[in-house]
Design a protein around this motif. Structure first.
Motif, short mmCIF file in Angstrom:
data_model
loop_
_atom_site.label_atom_id
_atom_site.label_comp_id
_atom_site.label_asym_id
_atom_site.label_seq_id
_atom_site.Cartn_x
_atom_site.Cartn_y
_atom_site.Cartn_z
N ILE A 42 0.84 -1.21 0.00
CA ILE A 42 0.00 0.00 0.00
C ILE A 42 0.87 1.25 0.00
O ILE A 42 0.49 2.29 -0.56
N GLY A 43 2.07 1.16 0.61
CA GLY A 43 3.00 2.29 0.54
C GLY A 43 3.44 2.55 -0.89
O GLY A 43 3.50 3.70 -1.35
N GLN A 44 3.71 1.48 -1.62
CA GLN A 44 4.11 1.61 -3.02
C GLN A 44 2.95 2.05 -3.90
O GLN A 44 3.15 2.70 -4.93
N TYR A 45 1.73 1.70 -3.50
CA TYR A 45 0.54 2.00 -4.30
C TYR A 45 0.08 3.45 -4.14
O TYR A 45 -0.45 4.04 -5.09
N ALA A 46 0.28 4.02 -2.96
CA ALA A 46 -0.23 5.36 -2.66
C ALA A 46 0.29 6.39 -3.66
O ALA A 46 1.41 6.28 -4.16
N CYS A 47 -0.55 7.40 -3.93
CA CYS A 47 -0.13 8.44 -4.87
C CYS A 47 -0.78 9.77 -4.49
O CYS A 47 -1.71 9.83 -3.68
N GLY A 48 -0.25 10.83 -5.09
CA GLY A 48 -0.83 12.15 -4.86
C GLY A 48 -0.70 12.59 -3.41
O GLY A 48 0.35 12.45 -2.80
N HIS A 49 -1.80 13.09 -2.87
CA HIS A 49 -1.85 13.58 -1.50
C HIS A 49 -2.31 12.44 -0.59
O HIS A 49 -3.46 12.04 -0.63
N VAL A 50 -1.41 11.93 0.23
CA VAL A 50 -1.70 10.79 1.11
C VAL A 50 -1.96 11.30 2.52
O VAL A 50 -1.36 12.28 2.96
N THR A 51 -2.88 10.64 3.22
CA THR A 51 -3.23 11.03 4.59
C THR A 51 -2.86 9.91 5.55
O THR A 51 -3.04 8.73 5.23
N ALA A 52 -2.34 10.27 6.72
CA ALA A 52 -2.01 9.28 7.75
C ALA A 52 -2.60 9.73 9.08
O ALA A 52 -2.36 10.85 9.52
N MET A 53 -3.41 8.88 9.69
CA MET A 53 -4.03 9.19 10.98
C MET A 53 -3.20 8.54 12.09
O MET A 53 -3.12 7.32 12.17
N LEU A 54 -2.59 9.38 12.94
CA LEU A 54 -1.71 8.90 14.00
C LEU A 54 -2.26 9.26 15.38
O LEU A 54 -3.05 10.21 15.51
N ASP A 55 -1.82 8.52 16.38
CA ASP A 55 -2.28 8.71 17.75
C ASP A 55 -1.44 9.80 18.43
O ASP A 55 -0.29 9.57 18.79
N GLY A 56 -2.04 10.96 18.62
CA GLY A 56 -1.33 12.08 19.23
C GLY A 56 -1.17 11.96 20.74
O GLY A 56 -0.49 12.80 21.35
N GLU A 57 -1.76 10.94 21.33
CA GLU A 57 -1.61 10.73 22.78
C GLU A 57 -0.40 9.87 23.10
O GLU A 57 -0.04 9.72 24.27
N ARG A 58 0.22 9.31 22.10
CA ARG A 58 1.44 8.53 22.33
C ARG A 58 2.62 9.48 22.53
O ARG A 58 2.66 10.55 21.91
N PRO A 59 3.59 9.07 23.36
CA PRO A 59 4.78 9.91 23.53
C PRO A 59 5.48 10.18 22.20
O PRO A 59 6.04 11.26 21.99
N ALA A 60 5.46 9.17 21.31
CA ALA A 60 6.05 9.32 19.97
C ALA A 60 5.04 8.85 18.94
O ALA A 60 4.96 7.66 18.64
N PRO A 61 4.22 9.77 18.39
CA PRO A 61 3.22 9.37 17.39
C PRO A 61 3.83 8.66 16.18
O PRO A 61 3.22 7.77 15.61
N TYR A 62 5.04 9.10 15.81
CA TYR A 62 5.78 8.42 14.73
C TYR A 62 6.91 7.64 15.37
O TYR A 62 7.90 8.21 15.83
N PHE A 63 6.75 6.32 15.42
CA PHE A 63 7.75 5.48 16.07
C PHE A 63 8.41 4.60 15.02
O PHE A 63 7.72 3.98 14.19
N PRO A 64 9.73 4.52 14.99
CA PRO A 64 10.45 3.89 13.88
C PRO A 64 10.23 2.38 13.70
O PRO A 64 10.58 1.85 12.66
N THR A 65 9.67 1.70 14.71
CA THR A 65 9.50 0.24 14.57
C THR A 65 8.06 -0.17 14.26
O THR A 65 7.74 -1.35 14.23
N THR A 66 7.17 0.80 14.01
CA THR A 66 5.80 0.47 13.63
C THR A 66 5.74 0.06 12.16
O THR A 66 6.62 0.39 11.37
N PHE A 67 4.68 -0.64 11.79
CA PHE A 67 4.48 -1.00 10.39
C PHE A 67 4.38 0.26 9.53
O PHE A 67 4.84 0.29 8.38
N PHE A 68 3.74 1.31 10.09
CA PHE A 68 3.62 2.57 9.37
C PHE A 68 4.99 3.12 8.98
O PHE A 68 5.20 3.55 7.84
N ALA A 69 5.92 3.09 9.93
CA ALA A 69 7.27 3.63 9.67
C ALA A 69 8.10 2.69 8.81
O ALA A 69 8.69 3.10 7.80
N LEU A 70 8.14 1.42 9.18
CA LEU A 70 9.04 0.45 8.54
C LEU A 70 8.65 0.13 7.10
O LEU A 70 9.52 -0.05 6.24
#
Length: 261
Positions: free
Chosen positions: A163-191
């Motif tokens: 799905i990362g390879q498929y995405a195009c144009g303006h992509v949206t990502a919904m992240l949890d702002g209550e986490r200490p690190a909403p973008y964490f390097p070991t999540t599927f989203f990041a990796l």
């Protein structure tokens, strides 16, 4: 068939009919039968034709049936993803991390975005568990994720890469702002998802940071790291804080695309 005993010595003729019942050499276990039935039911609900669903299931099973759990990597699923490509508008892709419930509620309500679980394979395999065993033709549905890699995590790894390879144009990502690190390097989203966003195919990534209260969480250090990664890819970064209550209102009122933030 007619038995050889049909002709007695006294000359009278008796015909004996012998019924031959063929028993399959291998009967499906309840786990296998139930998994297949669930797979086909969810596939046809997508909706998809029964014959197509049966073909997808057969290809899918080739990835893990007869293999030990830790032998199944994301590459085992190459064929089933090749045969079942995504069909949603690529610019309407909604990625998510830590926001499973609210992201899917919003995507379903607005009909403006499509999560990985809104694709055919994602829909069918969502919340299911499966694995095989060396030399065994059955599908097991318990204790499949107690080793790494395993058929379930490897499937979602492949799905996230795709799905990362498929995405195009303006992509949206919904992240949890209550986490200490909403973008964490070991999540599927990041990796697998961010790592496979491709420029110039993808022009912008907007992070919708789901928060309880707007307190400037878009300034989180982890999101600055995400911004730097996207800069390296020449993809524009944006972040919008949106409260959970506001998104719930959007879901309830079925707000149109883009009207919620």
């Amino acid at each position: 068939m007619v038995s050889k005993k049909a002709f007695p010595i006294d000359g009278t003729v008796t015909i004996m009919v012998v019924l031959v019942v063929l028993v399959p050499s291998v009967l499906l276990t309840p786990q296998t039968a139930e998994f297949r039935a669930t797979f086909l039911k969810k596939c046809e609900e997508f909706p998809e034709k029964k014959q197509i669903c049966e073909k997808i299931l057969a290809t899918f099973e080739q990835a893990y049936v007869g293999k030990n759990k830790n032998e199944v990597s994301e590459k085992n699923y190459n064929q089933v993803f090749a045969e079942t490509p995504f069909t949603h508008p690529c610019e309407k892709t909604l990625l998510w991390s830590g926001t499973y419930e609210i992201a899917h509620e919003f995507a379903w309500s607005s009909k403006c975005f499509f999560t990985l679980e809104d694709t055919l394979l994602g829909h069918v395999l969502d919340k299911l568990e499966w694995c095989g065993e060396k030399g065994n033709k059955e599908t097991f549905t318990e204790h499949c994720t107690d080793v790494k890699p395993n058929p379930v995590s490897s499937f979602w790894e492949k799905a996230s890469i795709t799905i990362g390879q498929y995405a195009c144009g303006h992509v949206t990502a919904m992240l949890d702002g209550e986490r200490p690190a909403p973008y964490f390097p070991t999540t599927f989203f990041a990796l697998y998802e961010v790592a496979n966003l491709q420029s110039p195919k993808v022009t912008q990534l907007t992070v919708v940071l789901v928060v309880k209260e707007d307190k400037g969480q878009c300034n989180n250090e982890s999101l600055k790291n995400l911004n730097n990664i996207l800069k390296g890819k020449k993809i524009v970064y944006d972040c919008k804080e949106v409260t959970q209550s506001h998104i719930k209102t959007c879901v309830r009122e079925k707000k149109t695309c883009g009207a919620c933030w």
